[in-house]
Scaffold this active site. Sequence first.
Site, PDB file in Angstrom:
ATOM      1  NE  ARG A 135     -15.916  13.549   9.549  1.00 16.63           N
ATOM      2  CZ  ARG A 135     -14.810  13.323   8.872  1.00 16.63           C
ATOM      3  NH1 ARG A 135     -14.364  12.095   8.729  1.00 16.63           N
ATOM      4  NH2 ARG A 135     -14.141  14.311   8.331  1.00 16.63           N
ATOM      5  N   GLY A 143       0.831  -1.204   0.000  1.00 24.36           N
ATOM      6  CA  GLY A 143       0.000   0.000   0.000  1.00 24.36           C
ATOM      7  C   GLY A 143       0.860   1.247   0.000  1.00 24.36           C
ATOM      8  CG  HIS A 176     -18.415  12.473   6.034  1.00 22.70           C
ATOM      9  ND1 HIS A 176     -19.105  13.640   5.847  1.00 22.70           N
ATOM     10  CD2 HIS A 176     -17.142  12.834   6.328  1.00 22.70           C
ATOM     11  CE1 HIS A 176     -18.274  14.663   6.019  1.00 22.70           C
ATOM     12  NE2 HIS A 176     -17.081  14.197   6.312  1.00 22.70           N
ATOM     13  CD  GLU A 234     -10.087   3.900   6.090  1.00 28.09           C
ATOM     14  OE1 GLU A 234      -9.534   4.627   5.250  1.00 28.09           O
ATOM     15  OE2 GLU A 234     -11.300   3.601   6.040  1.00 28.09           O
ATOM     16  CB  ALA A 267      -0.289   4.386   6.567  1.00 26.04           C
ATOM     17  CG  LEU A 315      -5.716  13.408   5.879  1.00 25.64           C
ATOM     18  CD1 LEU A 315      -5.637  14.775   5.227  1.00 25.64           C
ATOM     19  CD2 LEU A 315      -5.549  12.329   4.836  1.00 25.64           C
TER      20      LEU A 315
END
Lengths: 667, 250
Positions: free
Chosen positions: A337, A40, A266, A455, A44, A471
């Site tokens: 949220r 990935g 969200h 995440e 991160a 972030l």
Amino acid sequence: MVLENKVPQGKLADKWTSYKSSMPLVAPNNKRRLEVIVVGTGLAGAAAAASLGELGYQVKCFTFHDSPRRAHSIAAQGGINAAKNYQNDGDSVHRLFYDTIKGGDYRSREANVHRLAEVSRDIIDQCVAQGVPFAREYGGLLANRSFGGVQVSRTFYAKGQTGQQLLIGAYSALSRQISLGTVKMYNRHEMLDVVKIDGKARGIIARNLLTGELERHAAHCVVLCTGGYGNVYYLSTNAMTCNVSAGWRAVRRGALMANPCYTQIHPTCIPVSGEYQSKLTLMSESLRNDGRVWVPKNLDDAKAIREGSKTALDIPEEDRDYYLERRYPAFGNLVPRDVASRAAKVACDDGFGVNPTGLAVYLDFAAAIERYGRSAANTKGMDPDKTSKETIIQMGEAVVENKYGNLFQMYEKITGENPYKMPMKIFPAVHYTMGGLWVDYNLETNVPGLFCCGEANFSDHGANRLGASALMQGLADGYFVLPYTVGTFLADEIRTPAFNPNAPEFKEVENDVSNRLNTLMNIKGNQSVESFHRRLGKIVWENCGMSRNEEGLKKGIETIKALREEFYKDVFVPGSADEFNPELEKAARVADFMELGEIMMHDALDRKESCGGHFREEYATEEGEAKRDDGNYTYVSAWSWSDDGNHQLHKEELQFDNVELKTRSYK
Amino acid sequence: MKLKLKVWRQKSANDKGYFEEHMVTANEHMSFLEMIDVLNEELISQKKDPVAFEHDCREGICGTCNMVINGRPHGPSKGTTVCQLHMRVFNDGDTIVIEPWRAKSFPIIKDLVVDRSAFDRIIQAGGYISVNTGQAPDGNAIPIEQAVAADAFDSAACIGCGACVAACPNASAMLFTSAKVNHLNSLPQGKTEATIRVQKMVAQMDLEGFGNCSNTGACEVECPKEISIANIAAMNRDYFSSMVGSEESV
């Protein structure tokens, strides 16, 4: 299984510093001989791969994208938090820590969150040094704005594309290491399994997406930075290729999936417009700094709006219900949220929705435009009370355009409506997943040598993530945590020679992967992968979405099982496994989502309380707020998967020594 | 709305490509890519090979999607990627021609999918500030004039999609490279390496076989992030002055 979280001893504020200065190190000459695989290249992954390369490790980095810069971190809009206190508004490491713990509804690990708050400050410094063009004040210093769930201004931003700018920063650091030869980059390679030797993660099987060839890659340890699983709902704000497969394959090799039911919905996304829809678009939380959320007070008005005989502009001020300001006066439109999303759902469930489907509320900038217009007039020496309304609005629109221009533009492109003149219509959508692989304080899963960052792990956000904290966590893990903690594992491996990718363990796993892909290819049924994914998404959204109940979850588990059976009988994957085949990639991902979806529902069923993003209808206060049960559920649930349906739940009890568990109130 | 699509099909880089015609029923609220999804679902239901195309975020920021629509990279709307292009800009009965990016330095992989790794290599050549993790001074240690930061941001808004190359009659990558150079060279943090950066990135750009810039300005017109062609002028300035003063050769 006992889950050892390896949180160091000592006072909360000293843990990370003293741990760092006493943890085992790997000498530079040994680093050169140690190989690390990073999967990935989002915030991160790119940050971790670059930092590990700088330290001298031999890094192999994988992405299924055509370039590392395309990872979905790029789409983050609003900003990144840091406890810099540049605004002199009383911010501190402790306050960021406390806000995050409270925002997460007291379901995260204190020590991890405190470390996150500590390193948040270093992240901003690092990014500025890399050339990230953050917004600045006239004096040339960094600007901040506010995000939900906090009462200070600690969010750094680069217009509405903070994610892209931070990712370009991490990608440029990664590119530098690629050119220096410390990182070998594998674009268009998808990890399809983890290889363990003697119980430790020692490599991966990756598929070259251009040729279909399966490749074996060995290393001393493996780091997964593979993002969240929001696409299990099919419709989400995630990019189309976001998936759970890397993490899920790790679960099938013994890692544990923690808190899978904690998903973030969200509150401000563009509503669904039709059955063909492939994804949902977020409107940044930063808009709630200035936008006011409302629905009509009268059901008749709402009905007239839905039928098109009235618009928002026809509703006089006194007939509008600014329900967040009414219900939560202390935080108003900037409640977290989960709270904002549920409130929107309640308004629409009660019949106040404002678009043809009845699933939308207004986000209105008229008040902000006027306020900014008056202020701008004042600055120019004009008396706002004597200036015409048109001029004020014109000046106000210019200020709003400067702040949110690209978001307004995006809204207009998608909906065809001008948000300067007509309030935006918004509705909650799946956005982020707090759950993920279980990791200890070192970000290591229960499989030795298998680490997980960003995440993809569960570690920092509890049951609800605050805005602009994703972030922060991705970069904290990648730049400032993992590069240290990976040493705790590798320090004992300095005598371990490089692993041979032709070892029987690799061949065996490669065989499994190849069989799995062939199974999918050979079903040769009649329904497309996409159609199964859509159906899966509907099941998970309906039964394990914004609110859940026992009956729905039990039904959901059975429906998913049936869908999975149908999938393995009737899915059609065109082409072959030994070529570029996006449909096959998708099929493998959807297959994994179907198992994950089931675990999510088991987890939601087990958690007989409401907390953060997990709202069980049976456990609510009289006012409809979430009702936690700290006596019974102050734990992290960590699940293992079993093909016979006998999935096991393991628990890590959460200890709160520094904050008092309170009912979360934003009133 | 009913549309006739003429889509470029090509099995691999070495095969000969051709246009294939399809009729598609769409509605005006769909995005362009959702319309292609409809086509592909139809092809799959007929057990045919779906059209290979790249896409990911579908909100105009990842830079993955790339199609030349009726001769224009990312289609007719200004400042818009294909994924943000909506069908309401087309009319019932339209014929739409869909092609891949065409440039020697972006070889075709399949159908509409091309290889843009040349861009990554240009960045690897110098598109970074050499600072290791943990070495940074305080974020506010160096004030940056608001306008300077805003200009750097405007250059940094490039999403690396390659439309500039596809739009250019010479398949030049000057707009991309210059945006990347200027983003860093204009900031105080990037000044130290400004000379070597521009030299190395331009050298790599040439090595990848991109064409020269002849100031047609097509790149700026088609850029979905509206990156200004002024970047090219600024990079040329940096490049020429670097040739005068630099002691290091690349």
